[in-house]
Write a protein that holds these residues in place. Sequence first.
Motif, mmCIF file in Angstrom:
data_model
loop_
_atom_site.group_PDB
_atom_site.id
_atom_site.type_symbol
_atom_site.label_atom_id
_atom_site.label_comp_id
_atom_site.label_asym_id
_atom_site.label_seq_id
_atom_site.Cartn_x
_atom_site.Cartn_y
_atom_site.Cartn_z
ATOM 1 N N ALA A 183 68.657 117.295 -8.211
ATOM 2 C CA ALA A 183 69.976 116.887 -8.717
ATOM 3 C C ALA A 183 71.059 117.888 -8.333
ATOM 4 O O ALA A 183 72.255 117.564 -8.375
ATOM 5 C CB ALA A 183 69.925 116.722 -10.229
ATOM 6 N N GLU A 184 70.653 119.113 -7.937
ATOM 7 C CA GLU A 184 71.619 120.122 -7.512
ATOM 8 C C GLU A 184 72.169 119.834 -6.115
ATOM 9 O O GLU A 184 73.168 120.422 -5.696
ATOM 10 C CB GLU A 184 70.959 121.506 -7.516
ATOM 11 C CG GLU A 184 70.468 121.969 -8.879
ATOM 12 C CD GLU A 184 71.620 122.145 -9.858
ATOM 13 O OE1 GLU A 184 72.676 122.642 -9.430
ATOM 14 O OE2 GLU A 184 71.461 121.758 -11.029
ATOM 15 N N LEU A 185 71.509 118.945 -5.383
ATOM 16 C CA LEU A 185 71.922 118.659 -4.010
ATOM 17 C C LEU A 185 73.068 117.661 -3.976
ATOM 18 O O LEU A 185 73.200 116.811 -4.854
ATOM 19 C CB LEU A 185 70.741 118.087 -3.216
ATOM 20 C CG LEU A 185 69.463 118.931 -3.142
ATOM 21 C CD1 LEU A 185 68.421 118.216 -2.282
ATOM 22 C CD2 LEU A 185 69.754 120.320 -2.592
ATOM 23 N N THR A 186 73.881 117.758 -2.947
ATOM 24 C CA THR A 186 74.884 116.726 -2.718
ATOM 25 C C THR A 186 74.180 115.465 -2.231
ATOM 26 O O THR A 186 72.994 115.478 -1.878
ATOM 27 C CB THR A 186 75.899 117.170 -1.652
ATOM 28 O OG1 THR A 186 75.221 117.293 -0.383
ATOM 29 C CG2 THR A 186 76.538 118.508 -2.018
ATOM 30 N N GLU A 187 74.898 114.364 -2.187
ATOM 31 C CA GLU A 187 74.298 113.103 -1.737
ATOM 32 C C GLU A 187 73.748 113.235 -0.319
ATOM 33 O O GLU A 187 72.638 112.778 -0.024
ATOM 34 C CB GLU A 187 75.339 111.976 -1.805
ATOM 35 C CG GLU A 187 74.797 110.629 -1.363
ATOM 36 C CD GLU A 187 75.855 109.528 -1.435
ATOM 37 O OE1 GLU A 187 75.560 108.417 -0.951
ATOM 38 O OE2 GLU A 187 76.949 109.789 -1.955
ATOM 39 N N ARG A 188 74.523 113.866 0.557
ATOM 40 C CA ARG A 188 74.075 114.010 1.949
ATOM 41 C C ARG A 188 72.866 114.931 2.044
ATOM 42 O O ARG A 188 71.934 114.661 2.813
ATOM 43 C CB ARG A 188 75.218 114.542 2.816
ATOM 44 C CG ARG A 188 74.823 114.846 4.250
ATOM 45 C CD ARG A 188 75.962 114.736 5.205
ATOM 46 N NE ARG A 188 76.440 113.361 5.318
ATOM 47 C CZ ARG A 188 77.304 112.944 6.246
ATOM 48 N NH1 ARG A 188 77.799 113.798 7.116
ATOM 49 N NH2 ARG A 188 77.688 111.689 6.296
ATOM 50 N N GLU A 189 72.867 116.005 1.282
ATOM 51 C CA GLU A 189 71.716 116.911 1.289
ATOM 52 C C GLU A 189 70.460 116.208 0.794
ATOM 53 O O GLU A 189 69.367 116.409 1.329
ATOM 54 C CB GLU A 189 72.020 118.141 0.433
ATOM 55 C CG GLU A 189 73.044 119.078 1.050
ATOM 56 C CD GLU A 189 73.567 120.121 0.071
ATOM 57 O OE1 GLU A 189 74.292 121.044 0.511
ATOM 58 O OE2 GLU A 189 73.267 119.996 -1.140
ATOM 59 N N LEU A 190 70.612 115.359 -0.230
ATOM 60 C CA LEU A 190 69.465 114.615 -0.749
ATOM 61 C C LEU A 190 68.930 113.644 0.302
ATOM 62 O O LEU A 190 67.712 113.486 0.460
ATOM 63 C CB LEU A 190 69.850 113.857 -2.016
ATOM 64 C CG LEU A 190 68.723 113.050 -2.680
ATOM 65 C CD1 LEU A 190 67.563 113.966 -3.073
ATOM 66 C CD2 LEU A 190 69.244 112.302 -3.904
ATOM 67 N N GLN A 191 69.829 112.986 1.029
ATOM 68 C CA GLN A 191 69.407 112.079 2.093
ATOM 69 C C GLN A 191 68.590 112.835 3.150
ATOM 70 O O GLN A 191 67.564 112.336 3.628
ATOM 71 C CB GLN A 191 70.633 111.435 2.751
ATOM 72 C CG GLN A 191 71.393 110.463 1.849
ATOM 73 C CD GLN A 191 72.703 110.008 2.470
ATOM 74 O OE1 GLN A 191 73.075 110.473 3.550
ATOM 75 N NE2 GLN A 191 73.397 109.120 1.803
ATOM 76 N N GLN A 203 66.105 116.352 14.976
ATOM 77 C CA GLN A 203 66.841 115.481 15.881
ATOM 78 C C GLN A 203 66.854 114.043 15.376
ATOM 79 O O GLN A 203 67.876 113.349 15.459
ATOM 80 C CB GLN A 203 66.226 115.529 17.284
ATOM 81 C CG GLN A 203 67.004 114.735 18.335
ATOM 82 C CD GLN A 203 68.436 115.239 18.481
ATOM 83 O OE1 GLN A 203 68.657 116.404 18.799
ATOM 84 N NE2 GLN A 203 69.414 114.367 18.251
ATOM 85 N N GLU A 204 65.738 113.579 14.825
ATOM 86 C CA GLU A 204 65.680 112.217 14.292
ATOM 87 C C GLU A 204 66.594 112.063 13.081
ATOM 88 O O GLU A 204 67.228 111.022 12.903
ATOM 89 C CB GLU A 204 64.245 111.856 13.933
ATOM 90 C CG GLU A 204 63.354 111.657 15.148
ATOM 91 C CD GLU A 204 61.906 111.409 14.770
ATOM 92 O OE1 GLU A 204 61.311 110.473 15.306
ATOM 93 O OE2 GLU A 204 61.369 112.164 13.941
ATOM 94 N N MET A 209 71.623 109.907 10.854
ATOM 95 C CA MET A 209 72.774 110.152 9.984
ATOM 96 C C MET A 209 74.055 110.431 10.770
ATOM 97 O O MET A 209 75.065 110.841 10.201
ATOM 98 C CB MET A 209 72.444 111.326 9.044
ATOM 99 C CG MET A 209 71.255 111.038 8.138
ATOM 100 S SD MET A 209 70.947 112.348 6.922
ATOM 101 C CE MET A 209 72.433 112.212 5.907
ATOM 102 N N PHE A 210 73.980 110.226 12.085
ATOM 103 C CA PHE A 210 75.174 110.351 12.933
ATOM 104 C C PHE A 210 75.831 111.720 12.804
ATOM 105 O O PHE A 210 77.027 111.850 12.537
ATOM 106 C CB PHE A 210 76.190 109.242 12.610
ATOM 107 C CG PHE A 210 75.617 107.858 12.701
ATOM 108 C CD1 PHE A 210 75.396 107.258 13.929
ATOM 109 C CD2 PHE A 210 75.264 107.176 11.548
ATOM 110 C CE1 PHE A 210 74.839 105.984 14.004
ATOM 111 C CE2 PHE A 210 74.715 105.897 11.624
ATOM 112 C CZ PHE A 210 74.500 105.303 12.854
ATOM 113 N N MET A 211 75.010 112.752 12.964
ATOM 114 C CA MET A 211 75.529 114.113 12.949
ATOM 115 C C MET A 211 74.795 114.928 14.001
ATOM 116 O O MET A 211 73.812 114.461 14.582
ATOM 117 C CB MET A 211 75.347 114.746 11.553
ATOM 118 C CG MET A 211 73.900 114.850 11.089
ATOM 119 S SD MET A 211 73.710 115.647 9.463
ATOM 120 C CE MET A 211 74.514 114.463 8.385
#
Length: 250
Positions: A183-191, A203-204, A209-211
């Motif tokens: 729960a401490e992670l941001t949404e993107r970090e959790l993904q 790389q995958e 996630m288009f980054m």
Amino acid sequence: MGSVSALAESEPVESVPSGRVSTMTETAAPIRVIVVDDDPMVVTGIKGILAPHPNIETVASASSGEEALDQVALHFPDLVLMDIRMPGIGGIEAIARLVNSVRPPKVVALTSFDTDDYLLRALQAGAAGFLLKDIGPVDLAEAIGRVHSGEPILSPRSLKRLISKTTSSQDQRQQREAEELLAELTERELQIAIRVAQGLSNQEIADAMFMSQATVKTHLNRINVKLDTNNRVHIAVLVERARLSRSDGT
């Protein structure tokens, strides 16, 4: 021990994308590798597999743990592919000695024996990876490139076994603790954490996630700090304990 024919059969490495042999550029120095196995046919097979890749150079081979220590002291390789079961100094002890040497190479256990005991002992000894000898040629070269760039790697079966063993005795308290940490992670970090648990490479994850891959590595560093973990296996275990590994990360 193993067979050359087994090395020709393909098992993807932690969902390694085929065709991408190395992240190194053509002008970069090749990754210097020593192959250690007491079966000369396996050594010959691995050398043949790696020979077509200009970013990888097999500088020596050894047939025992003792000989491996001597060859590493002589050649100072970047990476050692280490068999586990050998006479004399076995692969586990050789790994422990190498990672604590003056100029330690990265060591990847390459074995035919997919057992919890070998897996855990190799990782505890300091191995940067654990692969099975039925790995495909392209995947082996890709794995060497990823370990050289600092990304620990496990075969898919080994990763599943490790997570299963670690979480087999989990209870609701452990699940709540994992959920609270995540729960401490941001949404993107959790993904990203969920995709790590699904076995995706950096790389995958970047492609999904288009980054950029560099951005993924930055997020992983932040995730490790927030979760007080130090590698992707620990991240995967927490995601599994929170029962999020089957999520698509959305």
